[in-house]
Design a protein around this motif. Structure first.
Motif, short mmCIF file in Angstrom:
data_model
loop_
_atom_site.label_atom_id
_atom_site.label_comp_id
_atom_site.label_asym_id
_atom_site.label_seq_id
_atom_site.Cartn_x
_atom_site.Cartn_y
_atom_site.Cartn_z
N ASP A 146 37.14 44.42 52.26
CA ASP A 146 36.57 43.49 51.29
C ASP A 146 35.16 43.82 50.84
N GLY A 147 34.56 44.87 51.42
CA GLY A 147 33.21 45.22 51.01
C GLY A 147 32.14 44.34 51.63
N HIS A 161 43.42 42.65 44.11
CA HIS A 161 43.03 41.59 43.17
C HIS A 161 41.72 42.04 42.56
N VAL A 191 39.79 40.03 40.65
CA VAL A 191 38.92 38.87 40.83
C VAL A 191 39.72 37.77 41.52
N PHE A 192 39.01 36.94 42.25
CA PHE A 192 39.60 35.71 42.77
C PHE A 192 38.97 34.55 42.01
N PHE A 193 39.57 33.36 42.17
CA PHE A 193 39.06 32.19 41.47
C PHE A 193 38.97 31.01 42.42
N GLU A 194 38.00 30.15 42.13
CA GLU A 194 37.89 28.94 42.94
C GLU A 194 39.12 28.08 42.79
N GLN A 208 36.88 31.91 51.04
CA GLN A 208 36.14 31.26 49.94
C GLN A 208 35.33 32.30 49.15
N GLU A 209 34.79 33.28 49.85
CA GLU A 209 34.03 34.36 49.20
C GLU A 209 34.79 35.66 49.39
N GLN A 210 36.01 35.70 48.91
CA GLN A 210 36.87 36.86 49.14
C GLN A 210 36.50 38.01 48.22
N GLY A 211 36.33 39.18 48.79
CA GLY A 211 36.16 40.39 48.01
C GLY A 211 37.28 41.36 48.30
N LEU A 212 37.40 42.38 47.47
CA LEU A 212 38.31 43.49 47.74
C LEU A 212 37.74 44.72 47.06
#
Lengths: 257, 295
Positions: free
Chosen positions: B10-11, B40, B42-45, B82-86
């Motif tokens: 996820d960085g 992904h 981007v992710f979204f709230e 909640q603060e997911q990165g990839l």
């Protein structure tokens, strides 16, 4: 003044990785400040390798060499895809990436796209993804709200350079970019090109010192170009880059400076 | 027995470069055949789009599905922090292969309609050389209309674009102007189990990669794939089938479950265990022992 190397990479053998790493190490050890990948336009003609994956190899083999893309045709790329790729490369290189755009005529004449306008929209979308914790953007083709795009570039964005072009391109550069790229601008045309840049910056009300000037010349003209910019500081060239059509061998890199 | 792992890079500070490299080496030493990377952009709230994979096979009895919802509320949600990165899939694959010698790496799955096939094939060709042919391209349509809008691609066109891009990959690879000319195209596996996914896999791809199917559904859809291959005059022997599972259960239940998918016709099984930076070495070794991978 700083110096850089730019090249297309067309090696197709299993030694690709080792050759890139050896040339990059030589560049860093010789004192070059940057390594520039060729642009979309060059790769479409040469069949060269992907710029981002090649720069990742350069990043792995070096510690401080600046990584630069020299000519993305951004109107032909998805902003969310490119934002992710560039943020990731910046992550792998610990914040060493800067981004170069080619706003010239579109490669695919059938698309009917107005390259600079679409590119500007895509760049704005990418900058929103890179800088906002919950990014929002509303454009003609791209829209998002509450978007989470992690990791973000180390500085919350990337410096953007734009290749020299017609007055419309220079106006875009003056509004949106941090640097000017004189990609293979002939020596006798350099003063006029820089005057065009200065005029565009003046129109936009931007001080000339805010925009970095990078002149990229054929590798075999590098020494001559170095003499030209050394003899005339008023040109204001900040960086001189030797461009090669293929990956230069380490000894050729070392011989440049 | 070939077993792969699906996991996230996820960085984040906890999953830095050293973690990524150690993770790959540990997986290789433990006998896993491959690592697979979700995509992904981007992710979204908040999502209006419905997440399509809320159910997974019961670990103790993979004939039966059980529903797992993630996060607050009852609507199925993608399993993300909640603060997911990839990190970008292709660069991550290059890095994982750089620090291993045998491990294959794949995308699980790359969102093909969001890509320009000309750009993707150039990337693939470069990656194929950099990894010594160890990259497998898993491709899917995705489910998030929000992600499509961020990419500037109409969600309504996703099926047609997927099919067009899938066909274009082979054509572009065989053509000129790409650094891949002359080498075999990496494996291309179509992800998912919808009717269009099965049809496209049988017609265009070199593999099929379903996700969270019970053993009964896996067998039924595999029979459809095999019928499609026959219809198109293609050989099953050259076609790869990877069963993907989000595994929530006890390690003791893994071996019979994995063996069941292999008996039914999977070449390998990919497991998403969602390991943590603190526990992944022990978990990998425990799973490896349970499945007899390092023997």
């Amino acid at each position: 003044m700083e110096f850089g190397i730019a090249c297309d990479i067309t090696t197709v053998g299993p030694g690709l990785l080792g050759e890139i790493e050896a040339a990059a190490e030589a560049a860093e050890q010789a004192g070059f400040a940057t390594w520039w990948a060729s642009g979309d336009r060059e790769q479409a003609v040469s069949g060269g390798h992907d710029a981002v994956l090649a720069l990742q190899c350069v990043a792995r083999a070096t510690e401080g060499l600046g990584l630069r893309l020299s000519g993305d045709v951004l109107s032909a790329r998805s902003p969310a895809v490119r934002a992710k790729q560039l943020a990731t490369l910046d992550w792998f290189s610990d914040g060493r990436l800067e981004y170069g755009l080619d706003l010239g005529a579109v490669l695919d004449q059938d698309s009917g796209e107005t390259n600079p306008r679409t590119a500007a929209e895509h760049l704005a979308a990418m900058r929103a993804l890179w800088s906002q914790p919950r990014a929002a953007f509303e454009g003609e083709r791209v829209a998002f709200r509450g978007a989470i795009a992690l990791p973000r570039p180390a500085g919350g964005g990337l410096k953007v350079h734009v290749r020299h072009g017609d007055p419309a391109v220079l106006r875009m550069l003056a509004r949106h970019a941090d640097g000017w790229l004189g990609w293979l601008v002939p020596a006798d045309e350099l003063p006029a090109a820089l005057a065009g840049l200065a005029a565009a910056l003046g129109e936009a009300g931007r001080p000339a010192v805010e925009v970095r000037r990078t002149w990229l010349v054929p590798g075999d003209e590098f020494a001559q170009a170095r003499d030209i910019v050394s003899a005339d500081p008023s040109l204001g060239v900040d960086e001189l880059v030797a461009v090669f059509g293929t990956l230069p061998a380490p000894e050729r890199v070392r011989a440049l400076i | 027995m070939r077993v792969g792992l699906v996991d996230l890079f996820d960085g984040s500070a906890q999953r830095d470069l050293a973690y990524l490299r150690a993770f790959a080496r540990t997986a290789e030493e433990a006998g896993f055949s491959s690592l697979w990377l979700p995509e992904h952009l981007v992710f979204f709230e908040e999502y209006d789009s419905a997440y399509p994979y809320p159910a997974a096979p019961n670990p103790a009895n993979p004939e039966v599905a059980e529903v797992h919802t993630y996060g607050a509320g009852s609507a199925p949600r993608v399993e993300a922090a909640q603060e997911q990165g990839l990190l970008d899939v292709l660069q991550t694959a290059a890095e994982l292969c750089r620090h291993t010698t045998r491990l294959r790496v794949g995308s699980s799955v790359l969102l093909l309609p969001l890509r320009d096939p000309r750009l993707l094939v150039r990337e693939l060709a470069t990656l194929d050389l950099l990894t010594g042919g160890r990259f497998d391209l898993g491709v899917g349509v995705g489910w998030s209309a929000e992600e499509y809008a961020a990419a500037g691609v109409p969600f309504a066109e996703r099926g047609a674009r997927f099919e067009r891009n899938l066909a274009a990959i082979s054509e572009l690879w065989a053509g000129e102007g790409m650094p891949g000319t002359g080498r075999p195209l990496p494996r291309v596996l179509v992800g998912g189990q919808s009717r269009p996914a099965i049809r496209r896999a049988a017609r265009y791809a070199t593999g099929w990669y379903p996700w969270n199917l019970t053993t009964g559904d896996f067998a039924r859809h595999l029979a459809e794939i095999e019928a499609g291959l026959r219809e198109h005059g293609r050989s099953r022997a050259d076609f790869h089938v990877i069963a993907g599972l989000r595994f929530h259960g006890a390690v003791a239940d893994l071996r019979p479950a994995v063996e069941r998918y292999l008996e039914l016709g999977a070449d390998s099984v990919n497991l998403s265990l969602r390991m943590t930076p603190a526990t992944y070495p022990d978990t990998m070794r425990e799973v490896s022992r349970a499945l007899g991978l390092a023997a």
